[in-house]
Scaffold this active site. Structure first.
Site, mmCIF file in Angstrom:
data_model
loop_
_atom_site.group_PDB
_atom_site.id
_atom_site.type_symbol
_atom_site.label_atom_id
_atom_site.label_comp_id
_atom_site.label_asym_id
_atom_site.label_seq_id
_atom_site.Cartn_x
_atom_site.Cartn_y
_atom_site.Cartn_z
ATOM 1 N N SER A 255 0.832 -1.364 0.075
ATOM 2 C CA SER A 255 0.090 0.085 -0.010
ATOM 3 C C SER A 255 0.796 1.238 0.007
ATOM 4 O O SER A 255 1.710 1.593 -0.889
ATOM 5 C CB SER A 255 -0.881 -0.273 1.047
ATOM 6 O OG SER A 255 -1.981 0.760 0.979
ATOM 7 N N ASP A 483 -8.837 -5.053 -5.996
ATOM 8 C CA ASP A 483 -8.264 -3.976 -4.703
ATOM 9 C C ASP A 483 -9.224 -2.747 -4.924
ATOM 10 O O ASP A 483 -9.272 -1.962 -5.688
ATOM 11 C CB ASP A 483 -6.912 -3.766 -5.042
ATOM 12 C CG ASP A 483 -6.275 -3.283 -4.051
ATOM 13 O OD1 ASP A 483 -6.928 -2.663 -3.062
ATOM 14 O OD2 ASP A 483 -5.083 -3.611 -3.584
ATOM 15 N N HIS A 513 -7.373 -6.009 -0.828
ATOM 16 C CA HIS A 513 -6.292 -5.180 -0.725
ATOM 17 C C HIS A 513 -5.082 -6.052 -0.833
ATOM 18 O O HIS A 513 -4.760 -6.545 0.059
ATOM 19 C CB HIS A 513 -6.350 -4.173 0.416
ATOM 20 C CG HIS A 513 -5.523 -3.060 0.245
ATOM 21 N ND1 HIS A 513 -5.078 -2.561 -0.713
ATOM 22 C CD2 HIS A 513 -4.851 -2.606 1.486
ATOM 23 C CE1 HIS A 513 -4.322 -1.609 -0.379
ATOM 24 N NE2 HIS A 513 -3.992 -1.567 1.056
#
Length: 544
Positions: A255, A483, A513
């Site tokens: 991320s 995602d 995710h």
């Protein structure tokens, strides 16, 4: 981050309130289309703090670090239990070790004041040749690596055969000069401020909440606020690399951690070792574009959840057949919560903002979809908000005793010093129609979250990070087509920006995710062969 939710935080562009933290973009996604350029007006804080050098060029030319820092010896010892700022919990026990790395507060003044960066590691545990240290960043920004790595380490057992697994709390996070803003009671009270204002009075209340939050950060953390930017965090990674004795940086970023990895590659292309990016931030977008893209991503994930729910349980699914009708059921619930929050136990209530946060949190992983179905059914039919509130609390770093980690505070501080644009309430009102069209559930909250930085006392550095890394070793860039928080297109954009022959795209056709921690055997094999054996996958490799 609550390990049971199996999510890596993606909080880029956190808003003043809890729910905006879950959704505001700040570059954390790819929109696929722009909303037009919002007006950017200067903030008017009472005091403007000094800001360090803000360009990549300046960052490249900061003075060399003294030997007292690059040659420091780390004092590894048994780890204590994570602090409240790190999220709390139990001590990880052996074989985990902890230490503190001294780093300059201001890399432009390397002989000046230092801060301690909290570290954790588990040594390589097999008789195979050791490659070096594999450093993790779990995103946010604001996630404590010290607390998160032990919780997820079972996923990295094979990598631990040849790497020491290492993570840190980046500057401003957890126990690394952690940013402090509101106290626990004030953070709880912020749930009562409407994050999707409906009238002038509510807009004023949101603006006042943003200003109050900024004031609290200034009061409690003024000395560190100018120095928690991503460029400085990347320089800390290189210092850690040297102190650990590695010639190149081996790194696994999730991320926001992909943005940090990209900035490192830009600053130190010749020092990139084996580097993996998973759940990739789109480095080409400004905060508004990122917020819009993330809004679309969460709406798509919600629709995927509703479709699966309808297929599995039929009429028993709280969102019915899904699609537009399912979305209408959720928006009706949220409209009701706007007027009347639901009881959620312990004297607390589920507000509209917290409900949206809980829904978003559950969309990070298919493993959480069942909890989302239960939470929606409970709220729609039973009139209670316990499950959705628990999901929101876990996401926002609130424990059962009502204590918050510094996740939200660190997220805002890092985001606001990174991002140059400052969006006012007037700017957001111009953009609301396109956000509402992108998602009737998440759109307004994501849009209003963009106002979080307008009163910030430190100028932002850029509209988006520079991650160009010509000459760097190949970097594996993983995109998951389902995602919600860092939409798939961001991986392609990152690979392009890294440069020809550097960014290598790997696609996972899945949900949730990120990719590696989903348990997909194909993707795990691709990544492990790269990290353990140096086998670079073919660009465009796809796993299902």
């Amino acid at each position: 981050m609550h390990p049971a939710l199996r999510m890596h935080p993606v909080l880029r562009g956190a808003g003043a309130l809890g729910l905006a933290v879950a959704l505001a973009g700040g570059g954390a996604c790819q929109s696929g289309a722009t909303a037009g350029s919002a007006k950017v007006e200067p903030s008017t804080p009472a005091t403007t703090l000094a800001s360090p050098a803000t360009t990549a060029t300046a960052a490249r030319t900061v003075p060399a670090l003294p030997a007292s820092l690059t040659g420091q010896q780390l004092d590894w010892h048994a780890c204590p239990a994570p602090s409240t700022a790190q999220g709390g919990g139990e001590a990880p026990g052996a074989p985990w070790e902890c230490a503190a790395l001294k780093a300059p507060l201001d890399h432009a003044d390397p002989n000046g004041r230092t801060i301690d960066l909290a570290l954790i590691r588990m040594r390589a545990h097999s008789g195979q040749p050791r490659i070096g240290s594999l450093i993790y960043n779990f995103g946010g920004p604001g996630a404590s690596g010290v607390a998160t790595l032990p919780a997820l380490a079972q996923d990295y057992t094979d990598l631990n055969t040849r790497y020491d697994l290492v993570a840190l709390d980046p500057r401003g996070v957890g126990d690394s000069a952690g940013v402090r803003c509101l106290d626990d009671a004030a953070t709880d009270a912020s749930a009562g401020v409407d994050g999707s204002p409906d009238d002038t009075a509510e807009v004023r209340a949101l603006d006042e909440a943003n200003a109050a939050y900024t004031s609290a950060c200034q009061q409690n953390s003024a000395g560190v606020l100018p120095y928690v930017d991503t460029v400085a965090a990347a320089r800390d990674l290189d210092l850690l690399r040297q102190v650990l004795g590695d010639d190149t940086l081996h790194y696994f970023g999730f991320s926001y951690g992909t943005e940090l990895g990209g900035v490192y590659a830009h600053l130190y292309p010749d020092r990139v070792g084996r580097l993996v990016m998973d759940a990739v931030v789109d480095p080409t977008e400004d905060p508004l574009q990122g917020a819009l893209g993330q809004t679309k991503g969460f709406q798509l994930a919600l629709e995927n959840f509703m479709k699966a729910c309808a297929e599995q349980v039929g009429a028993e699914c709280p969102t019915g057949p899904g699609g537009e009708r399912g979305t209408q059921r959720i928006t009706a619930l949220l409209q009701g919560l706007d007027a009347t929050p639901l009881p959620a136990g312990g004297g607390r209530t589920l507000t509209q903002d917290l409900a949206v946060t809980g829904i978003a949190a559950a969309l990070y992983s298919e493993a959480s979809w069942n909890a989302l179905a239960i939470g929606l059914q409970e709220a729609m039919q039973g009139g209670g908000g316990t499950t959705l509130l628990a999901l929101a609390d876990a996401y926002l770093g609130r424990d059962a005793q009502g204590h918050y980690s510094n996740l939200i505070a660190a997220n805002r501080a890092i985001t606001c010093v990174d991002d140059r644009p400052r969006y006012t309430s007037a700017d957001v009102q111009e953009q609301l129609p396109v956000f509402r069209q992108a998602s009737p559930v998440f759109g307004e909250f994501a849009a209003w979250g963009l106002t979080a930085c307008w009163p910030w006392p430190v100028p932002g550095q850029s509209e988006h990070p520079d991650v160009s890394a010509p000459g760097a070793a190949p970097i594996v860039v993983i995109g998951n087509t389902g995602d919600p928080a860092t939409p798939y297109e961001g991986a392609r954009a990152m690979a392009r920006q890294l440069g020809t022959g550097v960014g290598v795209t790997v696609t996972l056709r899945g949900q949730g995710h990120g990719g590696y921690d989903t348990g997909n055997s194909c993707l795990k094999q691709v990544v492990d062969q790269y990290l353990l054996d140096g086998v670079v996958p073919a660009d465009g490799t796809t796993c299902t």
